[in-house]
Design a protein around this motif. Structure first.
Motif, PDB file in Angstrom:
ATOM      1  N   UNK A 182       7.263   7.623  -3.005  1.00 33.47           N
ATOM      2  CA  UNK A 182       7.138   8.854  -2.213  1.00 33.47           C
ATOM      3  C   UNK A 182       7.493  10.119  -2.981  1.00 33.47           C
ATOM      4  N   UNK A 183       8.226   9.978  -4.089  1.00 30.63           N
ATOM      5  CA  UNK A 183       8.661  11.152  -4.837  1.00 30.63           C
ATOM      6  C   UNK A 183       7.948  11.236  -6.189  1.00 30.63           C
ATOM      7  N   UNK A 207       0.400   2.551  -3.508  1.00 28.67           N
ATOM      8  CA  UNK A 207      -0.756   3.145  -2.854  1.00 28.67           C
ATOM      9  C   UNK A 207      -0.384   4.459  -2.187  1.00 28.67           C
ATOM     10  N   UNK A 208       0.843   4.525  -1.657  1.00 28.66           N
ATOM     11  CA  UNK A 208       1.331   5.780  -1.059  1.00 28.66           C
ATOM     12  C   UNK A 208       1.237   6.925  -2.060  1.00 28.66           C
ATOM     13  N   UNK A 209       1.634   6.647  -3.301  1.00 28.99           N
ATOM     14  CA  UNK A 209       1.634   7.665  -4.350  1.00 28.99           C
ATOM     15  C   UNK A 209       0.196   8.053  -4.707  1.00 28.99           C
ATOM     16  N   UNK A 210      -0.653   7.043  -4.936  1.00 23.83           N
ATOM     17  CA  UNK A 210      -2.032   7.321  -5.351  1.00 23.83           C
ATOM     18  C   UNK A 210      -2.798   8.092  -4.269  1.00 23.83           C
ATOM     19  N   UNK A 211      -2.484   7.836  -2.994  1.00 25.25           N
ATOM     20  CA  UNK A 211      -3.212   8.502  -1.918  1.00 25.25           C
ATOM     21  C   UNK A 211      -2.707   9.917  -1.641  1.00 25.25           C
ATOM     22  N   UNK A 212      -1.521  10.237  -2.119  1.00 27.28           N
ATOM     23  CA  UNK A 212      -0.941  11.551  -1.850  1.00 27.28           C
ATOM     24  C   UNK A 212      -1.752  12.630  -2.580  1.00 27.28           C
ATOM     25  N   UNK A 214      -1.157  15.606  -3.184  1.00 30.40           N
ATOM     26  CA  UNK A 214      -0.333  16.452  -4.054  1.00 30.40           C
ATOM     27  C   UNK A 214      -0.152  15.836  -5.444  1.00 30.40           C
ATOM     28  N   UNK A 215      -0.324  14.516  -5.527  1.00 33.95           N
ATOM     29  CA  UNK A 215      -0.102  13.829  -6.808  1.00 33.95           C
ATOM     30  C   UNK A 215      -1.405  13.560  -7.561  1.00 33.95           C
TER      31      UNK A 215
END
Length: 380
Positions: A182-183, A207-212, A214-215
């Protein structure tokens, strides 16, 4: 001496395994590979390359034709599986026909493959060809262990519960690994530092990171700079109990579905599964079942090398005794390198791409200093 180098007497599979081991020993001791094909032929015979087209090992491979009705009371009376048990194996037909009181309980599914030379039956009543043997199974374990060691090669890697946890400890190479969920607050600084120092690292992201959204620019930049981008689960699941590691908290179907979603999120950013075969489990916490499930997907599971405090760079003061300051983390890396004979050779040094805002003492601000130290360590 017929076909596979030994006679079809009782426990012929024991002889098959023993013969393969003898060929292997000869090759190792002499350096002569003359009998390597014969060794492999005997190995293949055990696992299905035989006239009956069946593995002679109960339950192995799980997707193949293996013994299901062995001459074993455990299985016959209570349906207990005896996975890995090596059965006796085929005998000369003349031996089988002269045995007293032997018969088949069911129709012979291998009738079309029996011959005047030798027979084999997957039938509880056939005590001559289908009884699991302890001595043969023990020898098979030795042979399989040797095959596993050969597959891993002479790279001096360390494995823990099926995962690679250290590279070649004889070579001055260090793998920098970053995980994220998440960070991602350290992404820009980490990316720039690696670029300035001409260093390639590995990033295992959920997957949370890849879908964000902002990232997304950060992921694209990391990909462009040649860094490895791999999976870290989709929802950052905890796979097993912290106190009872062998107790799973997810089912295989949940594991498979979650990892599939992780790869789908990666694919949306142009990162395809064939180029991302290394997987680092969430929380860096897993057990042998997770390793096995990973291997079934033809992936390689890895984890950080223990010994330093690098993986504690996510902690913050509110965690109490678990909190580690950046200076302490940095010093733990230096201390390990200077106190161990092999230093940091082959180390998988894990850090986080971002941390909770409650941690204001960001270790990634020391990354430049750390890399300079590691470069000096490698060149000395």
């Amino acid at each position: 001496m017929l076909f596979i180098g030994h006679p079809f007497i009782w426990c012929s599979n024991n002889l098959t395994v023993a013969f393969a081991i003898q060929c292997n020993w000869y090759s190792k001791l002499s350096g002569d590979k003359t009998f390597s094909e014969l060794e492999q032929a005997n190995f293949d015979w055990i696992f299905g390359c035989n006239p009956w087209g069946t593995s002679m090992v109960y339950g192995l491979p799980s997707y193949g034709d293996t013994p299901t009705d062995p001459h074993s009371a455990f299985t016959h009376l209570k349906n207990y599986p005896i996975d890995g048990g090596l059965v006796d194996g085929p005998v000369y037909t003349k031996i089988y026909k002269n045995l007293i009181g032997i018969k088949l309980a069911d129709s012979d599914e291998y009738a079309d493959f029996q011959s005047d030379l030798a027979v084999y039956h997957d039938d509880y009543e056939d005590y001559s060809t289908n009884e699991p043997t302890m001595d043969g199974t023990a020898s098979l374990v030795y042979l399989l262990a040797g095959k596993e060691a050969a597959a891993k090669g002479d790279e001096n890697k360390t494995y823990t519960l099926g995962a690679i946890t250290r590279g070649d400890s004889t070579k001055k190479k260090i793998a920098l690994v970053f995980t994220g969920d998440e960070f991602g607050d350290g992404g820009e600084i980490i990316s720039k530092t690696l670029h300035d120092e001409n260093i390639e690292a590995s990033f295992f992201l959920t997957g949370n990171f890849y879908r964000n959204p902002n990232f997304k620019p950060l992921v694209n930049r990391l990909k462009k700079d040649g860094h490895y981008l791999g999976p870290h689960s989709d929802k950052h699941l905890l796979y097993c109990d912290w106190n009872k590691r062998d107790s799973l908290l997810v089912t295989k179907s949940q594991f498979d579905a979650d990892l599939k979603s992780n790869y789908q999120a990666m694919a949306s950013l142009g990162i395809n599964k064939p180029e991302a075969k290394f997987f680092l489990p969430p929380y860096e916490w897993y057990n042998k079942s997770i390793s096995d499930w990973t291997n079934e997907q033809h992936l390689n599971i890895i984890n950080f090398t223990p010994g330093t405090r690098s993986n504690a760079d996510y902690t913050y003061p509110e965690l109490g005794k678990s909190f580690r300051k950046s200076d302490e983390i940095y010093q733990s890396i230096i201390t390990y390198n200077e106190s161990k004979a092999e230093g940091l050779n082959g180390f998988i040094l894990l850090l986080h791409i971002g941390t909770d805002p409650r941690r204001t003492d960001k270790f990634y601000l020391k990354l430049h200093k750390l890399i300079r130290y590691l470069k000096k360590t490698i060149t000395n």
